[in-house]
Motif scaffolding. Structure first.
Motif, short mmCIF file in Angstrom:
data_model
loop_
_atom_site.label_atom_id
_atom_site.label_comp_id
_atom_site.label_asym_id
_atom_site.label_seq_id
_atom_site.Cartn_x
_atom_site.Cartn_y
_atom_site.Cartn_z
N ARG A 22 36.52 66.94 49.17
CA ARG A 22 35.56 66.40 50.02
C ARG A 22 36.48 65.15 50.84
NH1 ARG A 22 30.57 65.82 46.51
NH2 ARG A 22 32.10 65.32 45.07
N ARG A 23 36.74 65.34 52.14
CA ARG A 23 37.54 64.35 52.73
C ARG A 23 36.98 62.97 52.68
NH1 ARG A 23 39.63 67.35 58.41
NH2 ARG A 23 40.76 69.35 57.41
N TRP A 24 35.86 62.89 52.84
CA TRP A 24 34.96 61.59 53.08
C TRP A 24 35.16 60.69 51.61
CZ3 TRP A 24 31.46 59.81 49.60
CH2 TRP A 24 30.80 60.66 48.88
N LEU A 25 35.05 61.70 50.55
CA LEU A 25 35.20 60.98 49.27
C LEU A 25 36.61 60.56 48.85
CD1 LEU A 25 33.88 60.13 46.46
CD2 LEU A 25 33.70 62.42 45.82
N VAL A 26 37.62 61.23 49.23
CA VAL A 26 39.01 61.31 49.24
C VAL A 26 39.20 60.02 49.71
CG1 VAL A 26 41.26 61.90 49.67
CG2 VAL A 26 39.71 63.49 48.81
N LYS A 27 38.86 59.59 51.13
CA LYS A 27 39.11 58.43 51.82
C LYS A 27 38.39 57.24 51.03
CE LYS A 27 38.35 56.55 56.58
NZ LYS A 27 37.87 56.90 57.83
N LEU A 28 37.26 57.22 50.72
CA LEU A 28 36.43 56.44 50.24
C LEU A 28 37.28 55.98 48.76
CD1 LEU A 28 34.05 54.22 49.50
CD2 LEU A 28 32.87 56.42 48.49
N VAL A 29 37.67 56.80 48.05
CA VAL A 29 38.37 56.43 46.79
C VAL A 29 39.58 55.72 46.98
CG1 VAL A 29 39.16 57.26 44.51
CG2 VAL A 29 37.12 58.27 45.56
N ARG A 30 40.25 56.18 47.63
CA ARG A 30 41.68 55.60 48.38
C ARG A 30 41.56 54.31 48.71
NH1 ARG A 30 44.56 60.72 51.66
NH2 ARG A 30 45.31 62.05 49.64
N SER A 31 40.29 54.08 49.53
CA SER A 31 40.16 52.69 49.96
C SER A 31 39.84 51.91 49.04
CB SER A 31 38.97 52.65 51.08
OG SER A 31 38.43 51.39 51.31
N LEU A 32 38.87 52.55 47.79
CA LEU A 32 38.82 51.54 46.59
C LEU A 32 40.07 51.01 46.01
CD1 LEU A 32 35.44 53.27 45.43
CD2 LEU A 32 35.47 51.36 46.76
N HIS A 33 40.68 52.04 45.76
CA HIS A 33 42.08 51.87 45.23
C HIS A 33 42.97 50.84 45.60
CE1 HIS A 33 46.17 53.04 43.65
NE2 HIS A 33 45.60 52.97 42.51
N THR A 34 42.94 50.94 47.07
CA THR A 34 43.82 50.06 47.68
C THR A 34 43.24 48.69 47.53
OG1 THR A 34 44.53 51.91 49.46
CG2 THR A 34 44.74 49.55 50.02
N GLU A 35 42.15 48.31 47.72
CA GLU A 35 41.57 47.37 47.60
C GLU A 35 41.40 46.72 46.25
OE1 GLU A 35 37.42 47.36 49.12
OE2 GLU A 35 38.10 48.04 50.94
N LEU A 36 41.30 47.39 45.35
CA LEU A 36 41.40 47.08 43.82
C LEU A 36 42.82 46.79 43.44
CD1 LEU A 36 39.77 46.92 41.09
CD2 LEU A 36 40.50 49.20 40.57
N SER A 37 43.78 47.34 44.07
CA SER A 37 45.42 46.85 43.82
C SER A 37 45.61 45.65 44.27
CB SER A 37 46.17 48.15 44.34
OG SER A 37 45.86 49.28 43.83
N SER A 38 44.94 45.21 45.31
CA SER A 38 45.15 43.84 46.10
C SER A 38 44.72 42.62 45.11
CB SER A 38 44.49 43.83 47.40
OG SER A 38 43.19 43.85 47.20
N GLY A 39 44.19 42.92 44.00
CA GLY A 39 43.56 41.82 42.99
C GLY A 39 42.31 41.70 43.00
N GLN A 40 41.33 42.34 43.85
CA GLN A 40 40.01 42.41 43.66
C GLN A 40 39.37 43.05 42.44
OE1 GLN A 40 38.03 42.38 47.59
NE2 GLN A 40 39.74 43.24 48.45
N SER A 41 38.18 42.23 42.06
CA SER A 41 37.39 43.07 41.12
C SER A 41 36.94 44.20 41.55
CB SER A 41 36.46 42.11 40.39
OG SER A 41 35.39 41.84 41.73
N PHE A 42 36.38 45.07 40.59
CA PHE A 42 35.84 46.39 41.10
C PHE A 42 34.64 46.27 41.91
CE2 PHE A 42 33.75 50.50 40.02
CZ PHE A 42 34.47 51.38 40.86
#
Length: 403
Positions: free
Chosen positions: A96-116
């Motif tokens: 599902r494209r929307w979920l792939v886009k969401l998870v990628r966004s979460l992963h990018t923001e998490l990699s920047s040092g923010q908490s989940f």
């Protein structure tokens, strides 16, 4: 920084509103708490919708899809996969494209040092404050997998409860719509077939029959406005659902009807006790738990009552005592919560109450459907029978006059 509009209660329980500059709504709530206020809500001041028209027209993901994502993430964490790796795996597994886009966004923001929890907070339409708070507490205690499993289980329970509520109301609603449709069909297409027979005898036929023919004439006179009116009502209903955030028009109506008021009371008690039990079991303090419960309540006027209870608790009043002073929960529920509070097992007592009221709600829904269905069927039958008898009476009266 961004500007947030907040609502908070002062020590006397008075609701205050204002604005504050902060990095996130979590910081606003924290600052209000430090200042001695009871935070109620904090939302960004409107900065315009930067989404494209395509994104605006795309419907939001269904709650069940977010629940499935939560459950998948919990299973990966339970298998020993790190949070970062789990998000990567989900992007590879999903179609599902929307979920792939969401998870990628979460992963990018998490990699920047923010908490989940901070990452989830940036998507408030998908992850409500209750969800974010449980994740935040779980991150501090190192129990993220358990918290996600608990969140998924509770969301599934709520979704099943919603389905049962909809199913209980759908059948009677269908019968009501069918009855109105049959009535319109008879008045618009059947009754006019007999109007020629009563010409010249209107002053001599029965008043009930005359009323039916006059009703048919009046309805045909405005028939051109019926369809536009129905479309307008549908549009208004959809817009109200979008604009009345935090309010439920359907629940407002049900809470005012005498035969559904009890269902609303059961729903409120179940939601309050179940949510309180889960939050306390996951280490959330009582003040934050009450604030979150007030935020998810859809029962009219209950949010304001919960805010007042929260103000009392913040001033040192015990929860059971604050509940006994407000018309929110039944007296015996407050007594059971008092026993759990005094024994230090408030979470367990709230869980037992929620199980009891879930069973009561199921039984009440079954009775509601069993009674309302036949009542509507009988009403439809009586209505159609009255129309037929009125027409036949008018025709027999004309026949007697002719003889």
């Amino acid at each position: 920084m961004a500007r947030f509009r907040y609502k908070a209660l002062n020590v006397s329980g008075r609701l205050l509103e204002g604005t504050m500059d902060a990095v996130s709504s979590k910081d606003v709530l924290r600052e209000l708490d430090k200042a001695g206020f009871t935070p109620v809500s904090a939302h960004p001041v409107g900065t315009g919708d930067s989404r494209s028209w395509k994104e605006r027209l795309t419907p939001d993901p269904k709650p069940a899809e977010i629940t499935a994502f939560t459950l998948d993430l919990a299973m990966l964490l339970k298998g020993g996969v790190s949070l970062d790796e789990a998000l990567v795996i989900l992007t590879q597994m999903e179609t599902r494209r929307w979920l792939v886009k969401l998870v990628r966004s979460l992963h990018t923001e998490l990699s920047s040092g923010q908490s989940f929890s901070a990452v989830l907070e940036t998507h408030p339409t998908l992850f409500p404050p209750l969800y974010v708070k449980m994740v935040e507490v779980a991150e501090m205690s190192g129990r993220l997998e358990e918290a996600l499993t608990s969140i998924a289980a509770e969301r599934q329970r709520i979704e099943n409860l919603s389905k049962r509520l909809v199913s209980a109301i759908a059948y009677p609603a269908f019968l009501g719509i069918a009855a109105v449709g049959v009535l319109f069909f008879v008045l618009l297409y059947i009754i006019p077939q007999f109007e020629g027979a009563i010409q010249g005898f209107r002053d001599r036929i029965d008043g009930s029959a005359l009323f039916v023919f006059e009703l048919s004439e009046g309805l045909r006179a405005v028939s051109g406005y019926i369809l536009p009116t129905l479309i307008g009502l549908l549009v208004v209903g959809l817009l109200s659902k979008r604009l009345l955030v935090g309010r439920s028009l359907g629940m407002e109506i049900l809470s005012r009807l005498p035969f559904t008021r009890r269902l609303v009371t059961y729903t409120l008690t179940l939601t309050f006790c179940r949510t309180l039990s889960i939050l306390l079991a996951n280490g959330v303090d009582i003040s934050t738990s009450l604030r979150l419960i007030g935020g998810i309540s859809r029962v009219p006027r209950s949010a304001g009552t919960i805010d007042a209870i929260l103000a009392d608790v913040r001033q040192g009043t015990r929860l059971s005592q604050a509940l006994s002073q407000r018309p929110l929960l039944p007296a015996h529920v407050v007594q059971m919560l008092r026993v759990g509070e005094e024994s230090g097992r408030l979470s367990e007592s709230a869980a037992r109450v929620s199980l009891f009221y879930e069973a009561k709600l199921d039984a009440a829904l079954a009775r509601f459907t069993a009674v309302l269905g036949p009542v509507l069927m009988m009403s439809v039958s009586v209505l159609i029978g009255w129309l037929i008898i009125s027409i036949m009476t008018a025709l027999m009266s004309i026949n007697d006059l002719l003889i």
